[in-house]
Every structure is written in structure tokens, then in C-alpha cells.
Design a protein around this motif. Structure first.
Motif, PDB file in Angstrom:
ATOM      1  N   MET A   1       0.818  -1.219   0.000  1.00 53.74           N
ATOM      2  CA  MET A   1       0.000   0.000   0.000  1.00 53.74           C
ATOM      3  C   MET A   1       0.849   1.266   0.000  1.00 53.74           C
ATOM      4  O   MET A   1       0.509   2.240  -0.661  1.00 53.74           O
ATOM      5  CB  MET A   1      -0.965   0.007   1.184  1.00 53.74           C
ATOM      6  N   ARG A   2       1.937   1.274   0.724  1.00 56.36           N
ATOM      7  CA  ARG A   2       2.759   2.488   0.773  1.00 56.36           C
ATOM      8  C   ARG A   2       3.187   2.906  -0.627  1.00 56.36           C
ATOM      9  O   ARG A   2       3.121   4.079  -0.996  1.00 56.36           O
ATOM     10  CB  ARG A   2       3.988   2.253   1.647  1.00 56.36           C
ATOM     11  N   TYR A   3       3.606   1.951  -1.442  1.00 59.84           N
ATOM     12  CA  TYR A   3       4.051   2.269  -2.803  1.00 59.84           C
ATOM     13  C   TYR A   3       2.871   2.654  -3.691  1.00 59.84           C
ATOM     14  O   TYR A   3       2.972   3.581  -4.493  1.00 59.84           O
ATOM     15  CB  TYR A   3       4.787   1.073  -3.404  1.00 59.84           C
ATOM     16  N   ILE A   4       1.777   1.944  -3.547  1.00 59.76           N
ATOM     17  CA  ILE A   4       0.601   2.213  -4.369  1.00 59.76           C
ATOM     18  C   ILE A   4       0.098   3.636  -4.113  1.00 59.76           C
ATOM     19  O   ILE A   4      -0.305   4.338  -5.040  1.00 59.76           O
ATOM     20  CB  ILE A   4      -0.503   1.170  -4.111  1.00 59.76           C
ATOM     21  N   ASN A   5       0.131   4.081  -2.867  1.00 56.50           N
ATOM     22  CA  ASN A   5      -0.293   5.447  -2.558  1.00 56.50           C
ATOM     23  C   ASN A   5       0.618   6.493  -3.188  1.00 56.50           C
ATOM     24  O   ASN A   5       0.218   7.626  -3.403  1.00 56.50           O
ATOM     25  CB  ASN A   5      -0.379   5.670  -1.046  1.00 56.50           C
ATOM     26  N   GLU A   6       1.847   6.131  -3.478  1.00 52.78           N
ATOM     27  CA  GLU A   6       2.755   7.058  -4.170  1.00 52.78           C
ATOM     28  C   GLU A   6       2.445   7.115  -5.660  1.00 52.78           C
ATOM     29  O   GLU A   6       2.667   8.133  -6.300  1.00 52.78           O
ATOM     30  CB  GLU A   6       4.207   6.621  -3.962  1.00 52.78           C
ATOM     31  N   TRP A   7       1.937   6.010  -6.210  1.00 52.11           N
ATOM     32  CA  TRP A   7       1.718   5.924  -7.653  1.00 52.11           C
ATOM     33  C   TRP A   7       0.295   6.236  -8.072  1.00 52.11           C
ATOM     34  O   TRP A   7       0.080   6.761  -9.162  1.00 52.11           O
ATOM     35  CB  TRP A   7       2.071   4.525  -8.153  1.00 52.11           C
ATOM     36  N   PHE A   8      -0.683   5.880  -7.253  1.00 53.03           N
ATOM     37  CA  PHE A   8      -2.101   6.013  -7.623  1.00 53.03           C
ATOM     38  C   PHE A   8      -2.692   7.312  -7.099  1.00 53.03           C
ATOM     39  O   PHE A   8      -2.329   7.782  -6.019  1.00 53.03           O
ATOM     40  CB  PHE A   8      -2.918   4.868  -7.048  1.00 53.03           C
ATOM     41  N   THR A   9      -3.645   7.838  -7.838  1.00 52.63           N
ATOM     42  CA  THR A   9      -4.455   8.959  -7.381  1.00 52.63           C
ATOM     43  C   THR A   9      -5.797   8.406  -6.899  1.00 52.63           C
ATOM     44  O   THR A   9      -6.096   7.223  -7.100  1.00 52.63           O
ATOM     45  CB  THR A   9      -4.709   9.954  -8.526  1.00 52.63           C
ATOM     46  N   THR A  10      -6.614   9.267  -6.318  1.00 51.43           N
ATOM     47  CA  THR A  10      -7.956   8.813  -5.922  1.00 51.43           C
ATOM     48  C   THR A  10      -8.727   8.353  -7.155  1.00 51.43           C
ATOM     49  O   THR A  10      -9.443   7.346  -7.097  1.00 51.43           O
ATOM     50  CB  THR A  10      -8.732   9.920  -5.187  1.00 51.43           C
ATOM     51  N   ASP A  11      -8.569   9.035  -8.274  1.00 49.59           N
ATOM     52  CA  ASP A  11      -9.253   8.618  -9.507  1.00 49.59           C
ATOM     53  C   ASP A  11      -8.808   7.233  -9.971  1.00 49.59           C
ATOM     54  O   ASP A  11      -9.619   6.456 -10.476  1.00 49.59           O
ATOM     55  CB  ASP A  11      -9.023   9.638 -10.626  1.00 49.59           C
ATOM     56  N   ASP A  12      -7.539   6.916  -9.797  1.00 45.71           N
ATOM     57  CA  ASP A  12      -7.060   5.583 -10.164  1.00 45.71           C
ATOM     58  C   ASP A  12      -7.782   4.503  -9.356  1.00 45.71           C
ATOM     59  O   ASP A  12      -8.224   3.490  -9.908  1.00 45.71           O
ATOM     60  CB  ASP A  12      -5.550   5.458  -9.941  1.00 45.71           C
ATOM     61  N   PHE A  13      -7.905   4.721  -8.056  1.00 43.31           N
ATOM     62  CA  PHE A  13      -8.619   3.752  -7.211  1.00 43.31           C
ATOM     63  C   PHE A  13     -10.087   3.652  -7.618  1.00 43.31           C
ATOM     64  O   PHE A  13     -10.644   2.560  -7.720  1.00 43.31           O
ATOM     65  CB  PHE A  13      -8.527   4.135  -5.732  1.00 43.31           C
ATOM     66  N   ILE A  14     -10.703   4.789  -7.830  1.00 41.82           N
ATOM     67  CA  ILE A  14     -12.119   4.803  -8.218  1.00 41.82           C
ATOM     68  C   ILE A  14     -12.314   4.052  -9.540  1.00 41.82           C
ATOM     69  O   ILE A  14     -13.237   3.249  -9.669  1.00 41.82           O
ATOM     70  CB  ILE A  14     -12.652   6.255  -8.298  1.00 41.82           C
ATOM     71  N   ASN A  15     -11.431   4.283 -10.491  1.00 37.32           N
ATOM     72  CA  ASN A  15     -11.526   3.592 -11.785  1.00 37.32           C
ATOM     73  C   ASN A  15     -11.322   2.087 -11.651  1.00 37.32           C
ATOM     74  O   ASN A  15     -11.982   1.302 -12.340  1.00 37.32           O
ATOM     75  CB  ASN A  15     -10.535   4.177 -12.790  1.00 37.32           C
ATOM     76  N   LEU A  16     -10.418   1.670 -10.785  1.00 37.92           N
ATOM     77  CA  LEU A  16     -10.197   0.239 -10.574  1.00 37.92           C
ATOM     78  C   LEU A  16     -11.454  -0.467 -10.046  1.00 37.92           C
ATOM     79  O   LEU A  16     -11.688  -1.629 -10.345  1.00 37.92           O
ATOM     80  CB  LEU A  16      -9.072   0.017  -9.554  1.00 37.92           C
ATOM     81  N   LEU A  17     -12.243   0.260  -9.268  1.00 34.61           N
ATOM     82  CA  LEU A  17     -13.386  -0.354  -8.599  1.00 34.61           C
ATOM     83  C   LEU A  17     -14.733  -0.003  -9.216  1.00 34.61           C
ATOM     84  O   LEU A  17     -15.763  -0.488  -8.757  1.00 34.61           O
ATOM     85  CB  LEU A  17     -13.375   0.040  -7.116  1.00 34.61           C
ATOM     86  N   LYS A  18     -14.751   0.810 -10.266  1.00 30.53           N
ATOM     87  CA  LYS A  18     -16.027   1.310 -10.791  1.00 30.53           C
ATOM     88  C   LYS A  18     -16.952   0.209 -11.296  1.00 30.53           C
ATOM     89  O   LYS A  18     -18.161   0.339 -11.209  1.00 30.53           O
ATOM     90  CB  LYS A  18     -15.803   2.375 -11.856  1.00 30.53           C
ATOM     91  N   ASP A  19     -16.429  -0.874 -11.824  1.00 31.05           N
ATOM     92  CA  ASP A  19     -17.272  -1.958 -12.338  1.00 31.05           C
ATOM     93  C   ASP A  19     -17.406  -3.117 -11.352  1.00 31.05           C
ATOM     94  O   ASP A  19     -17.925  -4.170 -11.705  1.00 31.05           O
ATOM     95  CB  ASP A  19     -16.705  -2.481 -13.658  1.00 31.05           C
ATOM     96  N   LYS A  20     -16.946  -2.931 -10.144  1.00 29.23           N
ATOM     97  CA  LYS A  20     -16.997  -3.994  -9.133  1.00 29.23           C
ATOM     98  C   LYS A  20     -18.222  -3.804  -8.240  1.00 29.23           C
ATOM     99  O   LYS A  20     -18.592  -2.684  -7.903  1.00 29.23           O
ATOM    100  CB  LYS A  20     -15.734  -3.979  -8.274  1.00 29.23           C
ATOM    101  N   ASN A  21     -18.821  -4.916  -7.845  1.00 28.43           N
ATOM    102  CA  ASN A  21     -19.980  -4.868  -6.950  1.00 28.43           C
ATOM    103  C   ASN A  21     -19.588  -4.886  -5.482  1.00 28.43           C
ATOM    104  O   ASN A  21     -20.386  -4.534  -4.620  1.00 28.43           O
ATOM    105  CB  ASN A  21     -20.915  -6.055  -7.231  1.00 28.43           C
ATOM    106  N   ASN A  22     -18.388  -5.294  -5.186  1.00 33.21           N
ATOM    107  CA  ASN A  22     -17.940  -5.441  -3.810  1.00 33.21           C
ATOM    108  C   ASN A  22     -17.050  -4.254  -3.446  1.00 33.21           C
ATOM    109  O   ASN A  22     -15.993  -4.069  -4.045  1.00 33.21           O
ATOM    110  CB  ASN A  22     -17.175  -6.759  -3.673  1.00 33.21           C
ATOM    111  N   ASN A  23     -17.452  -3.464  -2.463  1.00 30.14           N
ATOM    112  CA  ASN A  23     -16.647  -2.309  -2.055  1.00 30.14           C
ATOM    113  C   ASN A  23     -15.898  -2.571  -0.740  1.00 30.14           C
ATOM    114  O   ASN A  23     -15.406  -1.643  -0.110  1.00 30.14           O
ATOM    115  CB  ASN A  23     -17.498  -1.051  -1.953  1.00 30.14           C
ATOM    116  N   GLU A  24     -15.791  -3.837  -0.347  1.00 31.43           N
ATOM    117  CA  GLU A  24     -15.137  -4.187   0.913  1.00 31.43           C
ATOM    118  C   GLU A  24     -13.627  -3.982   0.836  1.00 31.43           C
ATOM    119  O   GLU A  24     -12.973  -4.317  -0.145  1.00 31.43           O
ATOM    120  CB  GLU A  24     -15.422  -5.658   1.238  1.00 31.43           C
TER     121      GLU A  24
END
Length: 138
Positions: A36-59
Motif C-alpha cells: 500500500m505504501r508504494y501504491i499510494n505514491e503511484w495512484f491517485t484517488t481517480d485511479d482507485f475509483i476507476n479500478l473499482l467502478k465496475d466492481k460490486n464489492n466495495n469491501e
């Protein structure tokens, strides 16, 4: 955590505690886990949102491990706290913390941190460790 504890103990030769944690996104098969530490350096909030936009599980799961080691033993304590991803960031922190909540009031980790309140609600891992440690010292 156990590997880190053994490595540190082999150099220091003193009792010590190692804390390690990971963030597991259920819909992404546990990604990013301990990275997670590295991912937070590379990803933006939009990147996370895009990764999960088509997923039904938000856990999302916060997995915390505390490992104690001394010359006689190694003892591991583990706790998992289940939360959820939100669709819009709130607060001011690293992207992941602006998008996750583990609280009943739905405050993000970022919001809770800025208000000085526990970001994960009730945590028991340190209570379990301290109870064990005090009892083991006899």
C-alpha cells in the motif's frame, strides 16, 4: 512480520516488536496487500475509483500484525478490520485514506485522522498484546 522480527533480532539480540500491516481490496483479490505504501505514491484517488467502478464489492480489509520476539519465543498477534470503499474522496491525506472508511459514521480514514479520532473504530490488537505480555512476565 515474523521474517522482519527474526532478521531484526538476529542483528540486535534484544527483545523487540515488529508491526506490519496491509490493505486488502476484496474485489481485487487482496491487492495491494503489503504494498500500500508504494501504491499510494503511484495512484491517485481517480485511479482507485476507476479500478473499482465496475466492481460490486466495495469491501476493504485492514490487516494488522504485531510480532514479538525474544531469545526464547516468537509470538504473533493479528487483527482484521473490515471497511468499505467510497466513490468520492473526503479529507486530506494519501489517496487510499481519502476513499476508505472503517467507522459506523462513515468518516474516511483521512477525516478521522484530521479530527483526532480513531480511524478504525475499536481496535483490539494492542490490548491483546499487552495482556499477553503482562501475563508472560509473570
Amino acid at each position: 512480520a515474523q521474517h522482519k522480527a527474526r532478521e531484526a533480532f538476529s542483528q540486535l539480540k534484544q527483545p523487540l516488536i515488529v508491526k506490519d500491516d496491509g490493505w486488502l481490496i476484496s474485489a481485487l483479490n487482496g491487492f495491494p496487500g503489503p504494498y500500500m505504501r508504494y501504491i499510494n505514491e503511484w495512484f491517485t484517488t481517480d485511479d482507485f475509483i476507476n479500478l473499482l467502478k465496475d466492481k460490486n464489492n466495495n469491501e476493504v480489509i485492514f490487516h494488522e500484525v504485531v510480532c514479538y520476539i525474544d531469545k526464547n519465543q516468537i509470538k504473533v498477534f493479528s487483527d482484521k478490520i473490515v471497511g468499505k470503499f467510497l466513490t468520492k474522496p473526503r479529507g486530506n491525506a494519501v489517496p487510499f485514506m481519502e476513499l476508505t472508511t472503517f467507522r459506523e459514521d462513515n468518516k474516511t480514514v483521512a477525516e478521522a485522522n484530521s479530527e483526532g479520532i480513531p480511524e478504525f473504530g475499536q481496535r483490539t490488537i494492542w490490548n491483546e498484546f499487552s495482556k499477553w505480555y503482562l501475563e508472560s512476565q509473570g
